[in-house]
Scaffold this motif. Structure first.
Motif, PDB file in Angstrom:
ATOM      1  N   GLY A 157       0.913  -1.060  -0.012  1.00 32.03           N
ATOM      2  CA  GLY A 157       0.026  -0.003  -0.015  1.00 32.03           C
ATOM      3  C   GLY A 157       0.601   1.358  -0.037  1.00 32.03           C
ATOM      4  N   VAL A 158       0.090   2.399   0.321  1.00 26.13           N
ATOM      5  CA  VAL A 158       0.720   3.775   0.206  1.00 26.13           C
ATOM      6  C   VAL A 158       1.468   4.029   1.448  1.00 26.13           C
ATOM      7  CG1 VAL A 158       0.411   6.083   0.313  1.00 26.13           C
ATOM      8  CG2 VAL A 158      -0.993   4.509  -1.207  1.00 26.13           C
ATOM      9  N   CYS A 159       3.031   4.597   1.203  1.00 23.42           N
ATOM     10  CA  CYS A 159       3.914   4.757   2.507  1.00 23.42           C
ATOM     11  C   CYS A 159       2.984   5.750   3.221  1.00 23.42           C
ATOM     12  CB  CYS A 159       5.292   5.147   1.930  1.00 23.42           C
ATOM     13  SG  CYS A 159       6.268   5.675   2.926  1.00 23.42           S
ATOM     14  N   THR A 160       3.033   5.768   4.387  1.00 20.71           N
ATOM     15  CA  THR A 160       2.285   6.753   5.223  1.00 20.71           C
ATOM     16  C   THR A 160       3.361   7.763   6.178  1.00 20.71           C
ATOM     17  OG1 THR A 160       2.229   5.011   7.152  1.00 20.71           O
ATOM     18  CG2 THR A 160       0.223   5.504   5.282  1.00 20.71           C
ATOM     19  N   SER A 161       4.609   7.685   5.921  1.00 21.54           N
ATOM     20  CA  SER A 161       5.452   8.451   7.160  1.00 21.54           C
ATOM     21  C   SER A 161       5.331   9.939   6.706  1.00 21.54           C
ATOM     22  CB  SER A 161       6.940   7.890   6.898  1.00 21.54           C
ATOM     23  OG  SER A 161       7.476   8.508   5.639  1.00 21.54           O
ATOM     24  N   ALA A 162       5.646  10.837   7.561  1.00 23.75           N
ATOM     25  CA  ALA A 162       5.720  12.124   7.202  1.00 23.75           C
ATOM     26  C   ALA A 162       6.652  12.641   6.024  1.00 23.75           C
ATOM     27  CB  ALA A 162       6.077  12.736   8.499  1.00 23.75           C
ATOM     28  N   LEU A 163       7.881  11.682   6.030  1.00 26.06           N
ATOM     29  CA  LEU A 163       8.919  12.199   5.020  1.00 26.06           C
ATOM     30  C   LEU A 163       7.966  11.868   3.747  1.00 26.06           C
ATOM     31  CD1 LEU A 163      11.732  12.949   4.107  1.00 26.06           C
ATOM     32  CD2 LEU A 163      12.443  10.834   4.396  1.00 26.06           C
ATOM     33  N   ALA A 164       7.408  10.478   3.643  1.00 15.44           N
ATOM     34  CA  ALA A 164       6.657  10.127   2.252  1.00 15.44           C
ATOM     35  C   ALA A 164       5.875  11.133   1.681  1.00 15.44           C
ATOM     36  CB  ALA A 164       6.113   8.777   2.642  1.00 15.44           C
ATOM     37  N   ALA A 165       5.278  12.083   2.680  1.00 20.52           N
ATOM     38  CA  ALA A 165       4.248  12.974   2.067  1.00 20.52           C
ATOM     39  C   ALA A 165       5.216  13.900   1.004  1.00 20.52           C
ATOM     40  CB  ALA A 165       3.680  13.961   3.224  1.00 20.52           C
ATOM     41  N   PRO A 172      17.406  10.276   6.006  1.00 19.86           N
ATOM     42  CA  PRO A 172      16.113   9.360   6.904  1.00 19.86           C
ATOM     43  C   PRO A 172      16.539   7.776   6.696  1.00 19.86           C
ATOM     44  CG  PRO A 172      15.859   9.938   4.374  1.00 19.86           C
ATOM     45  CD  PRO A 172      17.001  10.722   5.031  1.00 19.86           C
ATOM     46  N   GLN A 173      15.597   7.112   7.545  1.00 16.56           N
ATOM     47  CA  GLN A 173      15.666   5.813   7.643  1.00 16.56           C
ATOM     48  C   GLN A 173      14.966   4.974   6.543  1.00 16.56           C
ATOM     49  OE1 GLN A 173      17.846   4.207   9.937  1.00 16.56           O
ATOM     50  NE2 GLN A 173      18.393   6.439  10.404  1.00 16.56           N
ATOM     51  N   SER A 174      15.580   3.871   5.999  1.00 15.46           N
ATOM     52  CA  SER A 174      14.905   3.034   5.155  1.00 15.46           C
ATOM     53  C   SER A 174      13.564   2.675   5.238  1.00 15.46           C
ATOM     54  CB  SER A 174      15.635   1.788   4.675  1.00 15.46           C
ATOM     55  OG  SER A 174      16.813   1.954   3.956  1.00 15.46           O
ATOM     56  N   SER A 175      13.477   2.434   6.684  1.00 18.05           N
ATOM     57  CA  SER A 175      12.031   2.160   7.279  1.00 18.05           C
ATOM     58  C   SER A 175      10.819   2.893   7.271  1.00 18.05           C
ATOM     59  CB  SER A 175      12.153   1.436   8.770  1.00 18.05           C
ATOM     60  OG  SER A 175      12.752   2.427   9.568  1.00 18.05           O
ATOM     61  N   GLU A 176      11.330   4.213   6.852  1.00 18.79           N
ATOM     62  CA  GLU A 176      10.266   5.290   6.888  1.00 18.79           C
ATOM     63  C   GLU A 176       9.680   4.908   5.600  1.00 18.79           C
ATOM     64  OE1 GLU A 176      11.828   9.134   7.753  1.00 18.79           O
ATOM     65  OE2 GLU A 176      13.415   8.339   9.296  1.00 18.79           O
ATOM     66  N   PHE A 177       9.974   4.172   4.559  1.00 18.93           N
ATOM     67  CA  PHE A 177       9.425   4.151   3.391  1.00 18.93           C
ATOM     68  C   PHE A 177       8.836   2.750   3.164  1.00 18.93           C
ATOM     69  CE2 PHE A 177      12.582   7.537   2.839  1.00 18.93           C
ATOM     70  CZ  PHE A 177      11.848   8.407   2.148  1.00 18.93           C
ATOM     71  N   GLU A 178       8.866   2.075   4.303  1.00 21.66           N
ATOM     72  CA  GLU A 178       8.170   0.522   4.103  1.00 21.66           C
ATOM     73  C   GLU A 178       6.711   0.742   3.593  1.00 21.66           C
ATOM     74  OE1 GLU A 178       6.244  -0.283   8.521  1.00 21.66           O
ATOM     75  OE2 GLU A 178       8.085  -1.308   7.886  1.00 21.66           O
ATOM     76  N   LEU A 179       6.274  -0.156   2.856  1.00 19.63           N
ATOM     77  CA  LEU A 179       4.978  -0.347   2.372  1.00 19.63           C
ATOM     78  C   LEU A 179       4.392  -1.776   2.882  1.00 19.63           C
ATOM     79  CD1 LEU A 179       5.587   0.624  -1.359  1.00 19.63           C
ATOM     80  CD2 LEU A 179       4.678   2.207   0.446  1.00 19.63           C
ATOM     81  N   GLU A 180       2.947  -1.609   3.130  1.00 14.77           N
ATOM     82  CA  GLU A 180       2.289  -2.646   3.787  1.00 14.77           C
ATOM     83  C   GLU A 180       1.329  -3.341   2.701  1.00 14.77           C
ATOM     84  OE1 GLU A 180      -1.443  -2.360   6.450  1.00 14.77           O
ATOM     85  OE2 GLU A 180       0.278  -2.035   7.719  1.00 14.77           O
ATOM     86  N   SER A 181       1.316  -4.833   3.006  1.00 16.28           N
ATOM     87  CA  SER A 181       0.328  -5.388   2.083  1.00 16.28           C
ATOM     88  C   SER A 181      -0.204  -6.604   3.059  1.00 16.28           C
ATOM     89  CB  SER A 181       1.227  -6.065   0.773  1.00 16.28           C
ATOM     90  OG  SER A 181       0.210  -6.606   0.001  1.00 16.28           O
TER      91      SER A 181
END
Length: 284
Positions: free
Chosen positions: A4-12, A176-185
């Motif tokens: 799904g969509v990445c939801t971190s603040a950085l991802a905005a 930033p950390q890679s985990s901030e860009f994790e995507l969920e499914s």
């Protein structure tokens, strides 16, 4: 089913380089003492970076414990180390990871079982799954029956995080950390079914499979499957074991007929519903 969509603040401000990743069930086999879940991990062709880590939820209700089965390949089990404070850990189903060469598994406080490349490179930049590529040999052992589980994918550092955040009055510039860009499914994995597996659970799983998950996207297939399970449930409720068994066997037979190359029941749906359906057939 893509992440799904990445939801971190950085991802905005910056989107994840992963446009889709899949923890795809290839097979579930019964060894006689536990199930073996075999997966193929796929990074979507339109992703703009490698997939460095992927994980699946293996959490369980409080009181289940922290037992594991033997692992194949490197495995770090946080709750298994001496003198750790287990009150900081979420209980998990009994599980034993199987890792392909140059990959390692870890099961930490949050009860997510993750795999990551452990041979060279930074944050998986060498041992990662390139866009359009896949990784086989990922599997796990568990005595627990199947359920719908959350899964996650994390991109390589190189693909997301080499540009630092600008400094502010309160902090220095930082990456930033890679985990901030994790995507969920969603995938299929071992799951605790408090009270035991039953037709109500299988019907609820089928509803999700035919609904938001779209693991069976053809309504002409979903309708008859749902009707067959409804007949099985009605027969079981009135105590007609023979009719319930016949209907459930018809459900499993229909899954077999609609699964395979070019057919509407995908692998995740097939193994989830088939294995659980066959289990009920032998325990009704």
């Amino acid at each position: 089913m893509a992440f799904g969509v990445c939801t971190s603040a950085l991802a905005a401000q910056r989107a994840s380089p992963l446009h889709g990743a899949y923890l795809h069930v290839d097979d579930v086999a019964d060894s006689g003492t536990y199930y073996i879940y075999r997966y193929r991990v796929v990074n979507a062709p339109d992703s703009r970076g490698g997939l460095a880590m992927f994980s699946v939820d293996v959490s369980a209700p409080r009181g289940t414990g922290f037992a594991t089965l033997p692992a194949t390949g490197g495995f770090d089990h946080g709750a298994g180390y001496p003198q750790v404070d287990l009150t900081r850990f979420k209980d998990h189903v009994q599980v034993g990871p199987i890792s392909p060469p140059n990959w390692r598994a870890i099961l930490g406080r949050g009860a997510t079982l993750a795999w990551y490349g452990d041979h060279g490179g930074f944050e998986g930049d060498i041992d990662s799954i390139a866009p359009g590529d896949s990784l086989s040999g990922v599997a796990l052992r568990s005595p627990y029956l199947l359920g719908i589980r959350r899964s996650w994918g994390v991109p390589t550092f190189k693909s997301c995080c080499t540009e630092p955040r600008p400094a502010t009055a309160s902090r220095e510039a930082e990456h930033p950390q890679s985990s901030e860009f994790e995507l969920e499914s969603w995938t299929v994995g071992p799951s605790a079914h408090p009270g035991g597996l039953n037709l109500t659970i299988i019907r609820a799983d089928l509803q999700q499979v035919c609904g938001a998950l779209r693991w069976i996207a053809d309504g002409a297939v979903c309708g008859p499957l749902q009707a067959t399970l409804a007949r099985a449930a009605a027969a079981a409720q009135r105590g007609d074991r023979s009719a319930a068994t016949d209907a459930l066997r018809g459900f499993v037979d229909a899954l077999d007929a609609q699964h395979g190359p070019g057919k509407p029941v995908n692998d995740n749906a097939y193994w989830l519903l088939k294995v659980n359906g066959e289990y009920l057939l032998t325990h009704m």
